[in-house]
Write an enzyme that holds these catalytic residues in place. Structure first.
Site, PDB file in Angstrom:
ATOM      1  N   TRP A 152       0.798  -1.228   0.000  1.00  0.00           N
ATOM      2  CA  TRP A 152       0.000   0.000   0.000  1.00  0.00           C
ATOM      3  C   TRP A 152       0.826   1.271   0.000  1.00  0.00           C
ATOM      4  O   TRP A 152       0.277   2.365  -0.096  1.00  0.00           O
ATOM      5  CB  TRP A 152      -0.910  -0.010   1.244  1.00  0.00           C
ATOM      6  N   ASN A 153       2.147   1.178   0.170  1.00  0.00           N
ATOM      7  CA  ASN A 153       2.891   2.423   0.433  1.00  0.00           C
ATOM      8  C   ASN A 153       3.052   3.314  -0.796  1.00  0.00           C
ATOM      9  O   ASN A 153       3.130   4.527  -0.674  1.00  0.00           O
ATOM     10  CB  ASN A 153       4.242   2.128   1.090  1.00  0.00           C
ATOM     11  N   LYS A 176      -2.865  -8.564  -7.401  1.00  0.00           N
ATOM     12  CA  LYS A 176      -3.636  -8.259  -6.196  1.00  0.00           C
ATOM     13  C   LYS A 176      -2.946  -7.098  -5.492  1.00  0.00           C
ATOM     14  O   LYS A 176      -1.960  -7.281  -4.799  1.00  0.00           O
ATOM     15  CB  LYS A 176      -3.712  -9.462  -5.239  1.00  0.00           C
ATOM     16  N   GLU A 179      -5.508  -4.295  -0.300  1.00  0.00           N
ATOM     17  CA  GLU A 179      -6.934  -4.053  -0.046  1.00  0.00           C
ATOM     18  C   GLU A 179      -7.129  -2.700   0.639  1.00  0.00           C
ATOM     19  O   GLU A 179      -8.242  -2.203   0.739  1.00  0.00           O
ATOM     20  CB  GLU A 179      -7.518  -5.164   0.842  1.00  0.00           C
ATOM     21  N   GLY A 229       6.541  -6.305  -0.497  1.00  0.00           N
ATOM     22  CA  GLY A 229       5.959  -6.299   0.848  1.00  0.00           C
ATOM     23  C   GLY A 229       6.996  -6.705   1.868  1.00  0.00           C
ATOM     24  O   GLY A 229       8.202  -6.543   1.655  1.00  0.00           O
ATOM     25  N   GLU A 251      10.634  -8.001  -3.813  1.00  0.00           N
ATOM     26  CA  GLU A 251      11.038  -6.648  -3.399  1.00  0.00           C
ATOM     27  C   GLU A 251      10.559  -6.482  -1.968  1.00  0.00           C
ATOM     28  O   GLU A 251       9.400  -6.163  -1.728  1.00  0.00           O
ATOM     29  CB  GLU A 251      10.391  -5.633  -4.350  1.00  0.00           C
ATOM     30  N   CYS A 285      10.345   1.513   1.519  1.00  0.00           N
ATOM     31  CA  CYS A 285      11.301   0.427   1.783  1.00  0.00           C
ATOM     32  C   CYS A 285      12.739   0.941   1.761  1.00  0.00           C
ATOM     33  O   CYS A 285      13.596   0.391   2.439  1.00  0.00           O
ATOM     34  CB  CYS A 285      11.107  -0.710   0.794  1.00  0.00           C
TER      35      CYS A 285
HETATM   36  P1  NAD Z   1       2.224  -7.202   5.578  1.00  0.00           P
HETATM   37  O1  NAD Z   1       3.432  -7.992   5.355  1.00  0.00           O
HETATM   38  O2  NAD Z   1       1.101  -7.832   6.338  1.00  0.00           O
HETATM   39  O3  NAD Z   1       1.612  -6.728   4.186  1.00  0.00           O
HETATM   40  C1  NAD Z   1       2.391  -6.163   3.160  1.00  0.00           C
HETATM   41  C2  NAD Z   1       1.618  -6.356   1.856  1.00  0.00           C
HETATM   42  O4  NAD Z   1       1.603  -7.723   1.523  1.00  0.00           O
HETATM   43  C3  NAD Z   1       0.153  -5.918   1.954  1.00  0.00           C
HETATM   44  O5  NAD Z   1      -0.205  -5.193   0.805  1.00  0.00           O
HETATM   45  C4  NAD Z   1      -0.635  -7.213   2.027  1.00  0.00           C
HETATM   46  O6  NAD Z   1      -1.886  -7.145   1.368  1.00  0.00           O
HETATM   47  C5  NAD Z   1       0.268  -8.184   1.316  1.00  0.00           C
HETATM   48  N1  NAD Z   1       0.148  -9.528   1.869  1.00  0.00           N
HETATM   49  C6  NAD Z   1       0.157  -9.873   3.172  1.00  0.00           C
HETATM   50  N2  NAD Z   1       0.029 -11.214   3.306  1.00  0.00           N
HETATM   51  C7  NAD Z   1      -0.072 -11.712   2.049  1.00  0.00           C
HETATM   52  C8  NAD Z   1      -0.232 -13.018   1.523  1.00  0.00           C
HETATM   53  N3  NAD Z   1      -0.288 -14.104   2.312  1.00  0.00           N
HETATM   54  N4  NAD Z   1      -0.316 -13.160   0.181  1.00  0.00           N
HETATM   55  C9  NAD Z   1      -0.246 -12.093  -0.645  1.00  0.00           C
HETATM   56  N5  NAD Z   1      -0.092 -10.836  -0.200  1.00  0.00           N
HETATM   57  C10 NAD Z   1       0.003 -10.646   1.138  1.00  0.00           C
HETATM   58  O7  NAD Z   1       2.666  -5.881   6.315  1.00  0.00           O
HETATM   59  P2  NAD Z   1       1.926  -4.507   6.617  1.00  0.00           P
HETATM   60  O8  NAD Z   1       1.561  -4.449   8.065  1.00  0.00           O
HETATM   61  O9  NAD Z   1       0.881  -4.192   5.626  1.00  0.00           O
HETATM   62  O10 NAD Z   1       3.137  -3.535   6.353  1.00  0.00           O
HETATM   63  C11 NAD Z   1       4.201  -3.454   7.242  1.00  0.00           C
HETATM   64  C12 NAD Z   1       5.446  -4.135   6.749  1.00  0.00           C
HETATM   65  O11 NAD Z   1       5.387  -4.376   5.348  1.00  0.00           O
HETATM   66  C13 NAD Z   1       6.623  -3.217   6.959  1.00  0.00           C
HETATM   67  O12 NAD Z   1       7.299  -3.579   8.118  1.00  0.00           O
HETATM   68  C14 NAD Z   1       7.470  -3.386   5.719  1.00  0.00           C
HETATM   69  O13 NAD Z   1       8.510  -4.267   5.955  1.00  0.00           O
HETATM   70  C15 NAD Z   1       6.618  -4.083   4.729  1.00  0.00           C
HETATM   71  N6  NAD Z   1       6.365  -3.306   3.519  1.00  0.00           N
HETATM   72  C16 NAD Z   1       7.339  -3.285   2.597  1.00  0.00           C
HETATM   73  C17 NAD Z   1       7.140  -2.580   1.437  1.00  0.00           C
HETATM   74  C18 NAD Z   1       8.182  -2.523   0.383  1.00  0.00           C
HETATM   75  O14 NAD Z   1       8.131  -1.639  -0.462  1.00  0.00           O
HETATM   76  N7  NAD Z   1       9.127  -3.424   0.351  1.00  0.00           N
HETATM   77  C19 NAD Z   1       5.946  -1.901   1.232  1.00  0.00           C
HETATM   78  C20 NAD Z   1       4.954  -1.951   2.224  1.00  0.00           C
HETATM   79  C21 NAD Z   1       5.168  -2.688   3.356  1.00  0.00           C
END
Ligand code: NAD
Length: 477
Positions: A152-153, A176, A179, A229, A251, A285
């Site tokens: 989402w960022n 996907k 959400e 993520g 990533e 990130c």
């Molecule tokens: P999260 O890991 O729960 O979610 C990150 C993303 O992954 C969300 O968009 C979510 O919908 C998706 N996701 C989660 N579980 C999934 C699954 N089983 N299958 C497919 N997609 C899935 O974390 P969060 O609480 O939303 O964000 C916090 C952490 O996420 C941060 O600590 C950071 O490390 C990481 N993050 C990294 C980036 C990046 O650019 N690398 C971007 C956003 C968040």
């Protein structure tokens, strides 16, 4: 303006579907905490329809000439520029970032798409030297339907980062997006739809993340996984992808070190770093996170940083007065609060911020912690928020050892005017991207990605398309 058709829906096989669903999730405005919409959740039938379409879409799209594919992508980029104000409004109201940042994000995404549109016309193979009348060819072919998941960022850019290289390479894709920021993705998909992308080539689904990813990754239709993520989710998805031997691009998170040497231009460095640290409320990130500062300038650096951070005006991203918006969701302020409490318990000095602010929304003040001990959790866990962690170092070797201490290896920043030291830092820092006397490491033509736990397989640059190709050799005797 978006038509009703595109209001929070799934996009499958060229149709916007889901408005009648009872299974929905809530979309919030982070600046107010109020619900702005309900998002339909894809069920298994939707996902199977998307897989069927992606399989069909791949068969036809790979046969479309690279020129024709490129023309569609360029049209989508042009539409993104035309609709930049709408894209920025939607992104700010569901993600929280400043509207100026959202606008910049949309324009950068359009530039990235143009880059891939052109790069897709340059997917060359090789002819190997062989005896007269015989041939050995090395072909680069689109790998197949892609399953992509993004965070989402950067609700606009993350989506384009997944779509652009896949489509330019000749792959179909099921994406996907998060959400929590669906409207931005939907508006990007509308640009592709209106640019003439066939409906079965790119699908947009939302749902329960674990249900969607398990289903798409278990299907023999899917040939490539691309994820942006967190590290734990990335590792989990890689395990799922292993069962079908899928090519993957990861990533993942980072914990970027910043090494500041005493020969840098201190005021300029501080101006750059403070602005960059608090961009998107630190939810990037490659956000500069651990500031390791040579002890000879440590005190001046800490004071200059805290002073600048203290002057940042927080507020709704839609207001031109605001210099930092809220965090994107209710989870982030809670996580940040706990990291700060832990750091203070270990002896860190709080010099600015440290608290939630505003009665509504997910605001957290720009925070500066100095003398942070390595034992503090924040020095190892990615804060992903508006927190700067500052520590002194005495020697070059100590600084490098500290920069390389964590399993993360995404980005690193160094500030020094010494040319020999610049070269050495470029060589020894364990990170996928190193910026020296600069904070810019994301360019359309440069590979974006990490090493170690931060993932592998670059996005952007020619590497972004290469990650969507399968290599085949053909030998003609
Ligand atoms: P999260 O890991 O729960 O979610 C990150 C993303 O992954 C969300 O968009 C979510 O919908 C998706 N996701 C989660 N579980 C999934 C699954 N089983 N299958 C497919 N997609 C899935 O974390 P969060 O609480 O939303 O964000 C916090 C952490 O996420 C941060 O600590 C950071 O490390 C990481 N993050 C990294 C980036 C990046 O650019 N690398 C971007 C956003 C968040």
């Amino acid at each position: 303006m978006p038509s009703n058709d595109a209001a929070l829906n799934l996009y499958i096989d060229g149709e916007w579907v889901g408005r009648e669903r009872r299974d929905t999730s809530s979309v919030l405005n982070p600046a107010t905490g109020e619900e702005t919409g309900r998002l339909p959740i894809a069920d298994i039938t939707d996902l199977d329809r998307a897989l069927d379409a992606a399989e069909r879409g791949f068969r036809s799209w790979r046969q479309v000439s690279p020129d024709a594919r490129s023309a569609i992508l360029r049209r989508a980029a042009a539409l993104m520029r035309e609709r930049v104000n709408l894209l920025a409004d939607v992104a700010t109201q569901e993600q929280g970032k400043l509207r100026s940042e959202a606008k910049g994000e949309a324009l950068f995404a359009a530039t990235l798409l143009d880059f891939h549109a052109a790069e897709g016309q340059r997917v060359y193979g090789r002819v190997l030297p062989r005896p007269q009348g015989t041939r050995s060819l090395v072909l680069q072919q689109p790998i197949g339907p892609v399953a992509a998941f993004c965070a989402w960022n950067f609700p606009l850019l993350n989506v384009v980062r997944k779509l652009a290289p896949a489509l330019a390479a000749g792959c179909s894709i099921i994406l996907k997006p998060s959400e929590e920021t669906p409207g931005s993705a939907i508006e990007i998909f509308r640009c592709f739809q209106d640019a003439g992308l066939p409906g079965d080539v790119a699908q947009c689904v939302f749902g329960v993340p674990d249900v969607v990813s398990r289903h798409l990754l278990a299907s023999p239709v899917t040939r490539k996984l691309s994820f942006t993520g967190s590290v734990p989710v990335g590792k989990h998805l890689m395990r799922l992808a292993a069962d079908t031997m899928m090519k993957t691009t990861m990533e993942l998170g980072g914990h970027c070190p910043v090494l500041v040497f005493d020969d840098c231009d201190l005021e300029k460095t501080l101006d750059l770093l403070v602005t960059t640290k608090f961009r998107n409320a630190g939810q990037i990130c490659i956000s500069p996170t651990r500031f390791h500062v040579q002890e000879t300038i440590y005190q001046r650096f800490v004071e200059g940083f805290a002073e600048r951070a203290g002057h940042i005006r927080m507020g709704n991203g839609m207001s031109a007065e605001s210099q930092m918006g809220p965090m994107a969701n209710a989870r982030r302020p809670v996580a940040i609060e706990s990291l700060i409490a832990d750091a203070e318990k270990h002896g860190a000095r709080l010099l600015a911020g440290g608290t939630r602010t505003e009665s509504e929304g997910f605001f957290f003040a720009p925070t500066v912690l100095a003398d942070v001990p390595l034992e503090a959790r924040a020095m190892s866990d990615e804060p992903f928020g508006p927190v700067a962690l500052i520590r002194p170092f005495s020697s070059f070797d100590d600084a490098v050892a500290e920069a390389n201490r964590l399993p993360y290896g995404l980005g690193a920043y160094c500030f020094t005017e010494n040319g020999r030291r610049q070269n050495l830092l470029g060589d020894v820092i364990e990170a996928g991207m190193v910026a020296i006397n600069s904070v810019k490491m994301s360019w359309p033509d440069a590979p974006f990605g990490g090493m170690k736990d931060s993932g592998y397989g670059s996005e952007d640059g020619p590497e972004g398309i290469a990650a969507h190709l399968a290599t085949k050799s053909v030998h003609i005797g």
